[in-house]
Design a protein around this motif. Structure first.
Motif, mmCIF file in Angstrom:
data_model
loop_
_atom_site.group_PDB
_atom_site.id
_atom_site.type_symbol
_atom_site.label_atom_id
_atom_site.label_comp_id
_atom_site.label_asym_id
_atom_site.label_seq_id
_atom_site.Cartn_x
_atom_site.Cartn_y
_atom_site.Cartn_z
ATOM 1 N N GLY A 75 13.386 -34.265 117.603
ATOM 2 C CA GLY A 75 14.029 -35.526 117.960
ATOM 3 C C GLY A 75 15.480 -35.612 117.512
ATOM 4 O O GLY A 75 16.012 -34.696 116.871
ATOM 5 N N GLY A 76 16.093 -36.734 117.864
ATOM 6 C CA GLY A 76 17.484 -36.969 117.473
ATOM 7 C C GLY A 76 17.622 -36.984 115.959
ATOM 8 O O GLY A 76 18.573 -36.414 115.399
ATOM 9 N N LEU A 77 16.680 -37.594 115.289
ATOM 10 C CA LEU A 77 16.753 -37.660 113.828
ATOM 11 C C LEU A 77 16.598 -36.281 113.214
ATOM 12 O O LEU A 77 17.260 -35.961 112.233
ATOM 13 C CB LEU A 77 15.682 -38.599 113.272
ATOM 14 C CG LEU A 77 15.993 -40.089 113.357
ATOM 15 C CD1 LEU A 77 14.934 -40.881 112.626
ATOM 16 C CD2 LEU A 77 17.361 -40.398 112.800
ATOM 17 N N GLY A 78 15.725 -35.468 113.773
ATOM 18 C CA GLY A 78 15.599 -34.097 113.296
ATOM 19 C C GLY A 78 16.934 -33.364 113.374
ATOM 20 O O GLY A 78 17.327 -32.645 112.452
ATOM 21 N N TRP A 104 22.615 -45.443 114.649
ATOM 22 C CA TRP A 104 22.255 -44.020 114.725
ATOM 23 C C TRP A 104 23.254 -43.147 114.000
ATOM 24 O O TRP A 104 22.873 -42.225 113.279
ATOM 25 C CB TRP A 104 22.037 -43.582 116.171
ATOM 26 C CG TRP A 104 20.783 -44.193 116.736
ATOM 27 C CD1 TRP A 104 20.700 -45.096 117.749
ATOM 28 C CD2 TRP A 104 19.434 -43.987 116.282
ATOM 29 N NE1 TRP A 104 19.389 -45.455 117.956
ATOM 30 C CE2 TRP A 104 18.597 -44.795 117.074
ATOM 31 C CE3 TRP A 104 18.859 -43.203 115.279
ATOM 32 C CZ2 TRP A 104 17.209 -44.844 116.907
ATOM 33 C CZ3 TRP A 104 17.471 -43.242 115.108
ATOM 34 C CH2 TRP A 104 16.674 -44.053 115.922
ATOM 35 N N CYS A 150 28.459 -40.425 117.652
ATOM 36 C CA CYS A 150 27.339 -40.829 118.511
ATOM 37 C C CYS A 150 27.953 -41.630 119.645
ATOM 38 O O CYS A 150 28.436 -42.738 119.424
ATOM 39 C CB CYS A 150 26.337 -41.678 117.729
ATOM 40 S SG CYS A 150 25.027 -42.360 118.773
ATOM 41 N N ASN A 152 26.803 -43.061 122.335
ATOM 42 C CA ASN A 152 26.169 -44.301 122.818
ATOM 43 C C ASN A 152 25.204 -44.773 121.741
ATOM 44 O O ASN A 152 24.203 -44.106 121.467
ATOM 45 C CB ASN A 152 25.436 -44.094 124.133
ATOM 46 C CG ASN A 152 24.918 -45.412 124.708
ATOM 47 O OD1 ASN A 152 25.707 -46.258 125.140
ATOM 48 N ND2 ASN A 152 23.609 -45.610 124.712
ATOM 49 N N THR A 154 22.442 -46.825 120.775
ATOM 50 C CA THR A 154 21.321 -47.428 121.495
ATOM 51 C C THR A 154 20.961 -48.823 120.981
ATOM 52 O O THR A 154 20.561 -49.688 121.747
ATOM 53 C CB THR A 154 20.097 -46.498 121.311
ATOM 54 O OG1 THR A 154 20.538 -45.148 121.366
ATOM 55 C CG2 THR A 154 19.048 -46.733 122.352
ATOM 56 N N ASP A 178 25.997 -36.841 119.377
ATOM 57 C CA ASP A 178 24.651 -37.342 119.659
ATOM 58 C C ASP A 178 24.715 -38.147 120.956
ATOM 59 O O ASP A 178 25.275 -39.234 120.989
ATOM 60 C CB ASP A 178 24.175 -38.216 118.488
ATOM 61 C CG ASP A 178 22.795 -38.818 118.718
ATOM 62 O OD1 ASP A 178 22.228 -38.636 119.806
ATOM 63 O OD2 ASP A 178 22.290 -39.483 117.779
ATOM 64 N N SER A 180 21.883 -38.885 122.750
ATOM 65 C CA SER A 180 20.469 -39.144 123.042
ATOM 66 C C SER A 180 20.252 -40.178 124.136
ATOM 67 O O SER A 180 19.389 -40.007 124.987
ATOM 68 C CB SER A 180 19.755 -39.639 121.784
ATOM 69 O OG SER A 180 19.669 -38.637 120.812
ATOM 70 N N SER A 181 21.016 -41.273 124.085
ATOM 71 C CA SER A 181 20.658 -42.392 124.958
ATOM 72 C C SER A 181 21.576 -42.560 126.161
ATOM 73 O O SER A 181 21.443 -43.539 126.888
ATOM 74 C CB SER A 181 20.593 -43.688 124.147
ATOM 75 O OG SER A 181 21.760 -43.852 123.395
ATOM 76 N N GLN A 201 13.619 -38.724 125.199
ATOM 77 C CA GLN A 201 12.804 -39.884 125.573
ATOM 78 C C GLN A 201 13.587 -41.131 125.973
ATOM 79 O O GLN A 201 12.987 -42.150 126.271
ATOM 80 C CB GLN A 201 11.832 -40.233 124.438
ATOM 81 C CG GLN A 201 12.460 -40.900 123.226
ATOM 82 C CD GLN A 201 12.969 -39.913 122.182
ATOM 83 O OE1 GLN A 201 13.243 -38.775 122.498
ATOM 84 N NE2 GLN A 201 13.109 -40.341 120.944
ATOM 85 N N LYS A 202 14.926 -41.054 125.996
ATOM 86 C CA LYS A 202 15.705 -42.207 126.423
ATOM 87 C C LYS A 202 16.041 -42.091 127.910
ATOM 88 O O LYS A 202 15.778 -42.979 128.683
ATOM 89 C CB LYS A 202 16.992 -42.337 125.607
ATOM 90 C CG LYS A 202 16.804 -42.293 124.083
ATOM 91 C CD LYS A 202 16.126 -43.529 123.538
ATOM 92 C CE LYS A 202 15.625 -43.382 122.117
ATOM 93 N NZ LYS A 202 16.604 -43.028 121.115
HETATM 94 C C1 PLP Z 1 16.584 -42.659 119.679
HETATM 95 C C2 PLP Z 1 17.802 -42.067 119.118
HETATM 96 C C3 PLP Z 1 17.758 -41.136 118.064
HETATM 97 C C4 PLP Z 1 16.468 -40.750 117.364
HETATM 98 O O1 PLP Z 1 15.607 -40.081 118.152
HETATM 99 P P1 PLP Z 1 14.177 -39.622 117.604
HETATM 100 O O2 PLP Z 1 13.699 -38.773 118.710
HETATM 101 O O3 PLP Z 1 13.354 -40.838 117.357
HETATM 102 O O4 PLP Z 1 14.379 -38.840 116.355
HETATM 103 C C5 PLP Z 1 18.944 -40.593 117.625
HETATM 104 N N1 PLP Z 1 20.125 -40.955 118.168
HETATM 105 C C6 PLP Z 1 20.204 -41.860 119.160
HETATM 106 C C7 PLP Z 1 21.537 -42.223 119.720
HETATM 107 C C8 PLP Z 1 19.057 -42.440 119.677
HETATM 108 O O5 PLP Z 1 19.132 -43.338 120.673
#
Ligand code: PLP
Length: 366
Positions: A75-78, A104, A150, A152, A154, A178, A180-181, A201-202
């Motif tokens: 995941g993003g946190l990992g 984030w 980061c 965006n 979220t 980052d 992710s979203s 997953q976003k």
């Molecule tokens: C959701 C999110 C994360 C964390 O993702 P996980 O898969 O829950 O570890 C990290 N960064 C951003 C910008 C996110 O939206």
């Protein structure tokens, strides 16, 4: 039945066509007699799924040949730990620069402190994370290990408005992002970044898959403590098959990439996302009943937090929204209020339905 629109921040809405295709292929993928979940990750069937997914992502983002696309877990946190463990090996004493723009990046800062010296080069904390600090205000360390942003946020609903603004001269330090979203929601020039990462997953697919796009010459710089299964060089050398990858999540992500191509790719998606966000923000700005507090030039196209002026109506707002098929609008607990996440898979009709509902709700409760 009322049409359902799902505004979850993540895991989030997926294209209906993709879910229908996955359902049709659930028990027997392409005549193989197996579900994708049952296949060896090293068999010809899954290898073809993996190759197509990586190639389609490369096409969609025009990823240059000197960047590796890695399919990871954690995941993003990992990645907040995996990034410093992979980049700090050559100079463990070097400082990592962060731009603190919300929840984030805040978590990324905290995690990186376990692996190196951290410097917050700019922070939007004073604004309550409603702005992106302009590049001119970044106080970067000369010769930093890397700069982490980061693009965006979220939870806070702020987004960097892109190149050339953040084709930021980082004094030669690698720029780690980052995304992710909002990955695949807008066109980007991958060559302006050195590491791009995001959980799937976003805006891509199911939870469990994490994507990293890494410039090749940054591979092989890991700290000795870095677990092999998270060492980018080992993962790259093994085609993201060093250990068992999240096969089903990769399959669904691959279907989403094909869907995106059918939509006209990222450029076409970006135009739709601009139109969706405009409809919602224009309405929010036109009424006193609701409010979005993010500075206009920093507003996210993907995650739109908003507040009812009369917060005693929050519960009834959410209940009536749900009764109208508008799901998961509750804001993050750290911000409060409401949040509408309008990722790629949210059609314009969903945003129209939300705005119509909000107008009607305001009329009834004014
Ligand atoms: C959701 C999110 C994360 C964390 O993702 P996980 O898969 O829950 O570890 C990290 N960064 C951003 C910008 C996110 O939206």
């Amino acid at each position: 039945m009322t049409t359902i629109y799902n505004f979850s921040a993540g895991p989030a809405v997926l294209p209906k066509e993709v879910l229908q295709q996955a359902a049709a292929e659930m028990l027997d993928w392409h005549g193989s007699g197996m579900s994708v979940m049952e296949m060896s990750h090293r068999g010809a069937e899954f290898m073809s799924i993996m190759d197509a997914a990586q190639k389609d992502l490369r096409d969609l983002l025009a990823v240059p040949a000197n960047y590796q696309i890695l399919f990871l877990q954690g995941g993003g946190l990992g990645e907040n730990a995996i990034v410093p463990m992979n980049l700090m090996g050559k100079r463990p004493e070097a400082t990592i620069d962060f731009i603190h723009t919300g929840s984030w990046s805040g978590k990324s800062i905290k995690e990186a402190q376990k692996y190196g010296k951290v410097h917050v080069a700019a922070s939007a904390a004073a604004s309550g994370f409603t702005t992106i600090p302009p590049r001119a205000e970044w106080n970067l360390t000369p010769d930093a290990a890397y700069v982490h942003i980061c693009t965006n946020e979220t939870i806070d609903g702020v987004e960097f408005q892109f190149a050339p603004e953040i084709a930021a001269d980082t004094n030669g330090a690698p720029l780690v992002v980052d995304m992710s979203s909002h990955i695949l929601s807008r066109q980007i020039d991958v060559s302006k970044y050195d590491v791009i990462f995001g959980g799937a997953q976003k805006n891509i697919g199911p939870a469990g898959l994490t994507i990293a796009i890494v410039r090749e010459d940054l591979l092989g710089h890991s700290l000795p403590v870095c677990p092999s299964a998270f060492d980018w060089k080992i993962i790259a050398d093994n085609g993201s098959m060093y250990n068992t990858p999240p096969t089903y999540a990769i399959y669904i992500a691959g279907l989403v990439f094909q869907w995106l191509k059918r939509q006209g790719g990222v450029a076409a998606m970006e135009q739709k996302n601009i139109a969706k966000a405009k409809l919602l923000y224009d309405y929010l700005d036109s009424t006193d009943f609701y409010e979005n507090r993010v500075e206009k030039n920093s507003r996210s196209r993907m995650n739109v937090p908003f507040f009812l002026k009369d917060e005693s109506l929050n519960t009834v707002f959410l209940a009536e929204a749900k009764a109208n098929g508008l799901l998961q609008l509750k804001g993050h607990k750290s911000v409060g209020g409401m949040r509408a996440s309008i990722y790629n898979a949210m059609p314009m009709e969903g945003v129209q339905a939300l705005v119509s509902f909000m107008q009607e709700f305001a009329r009834q409760h004014s």
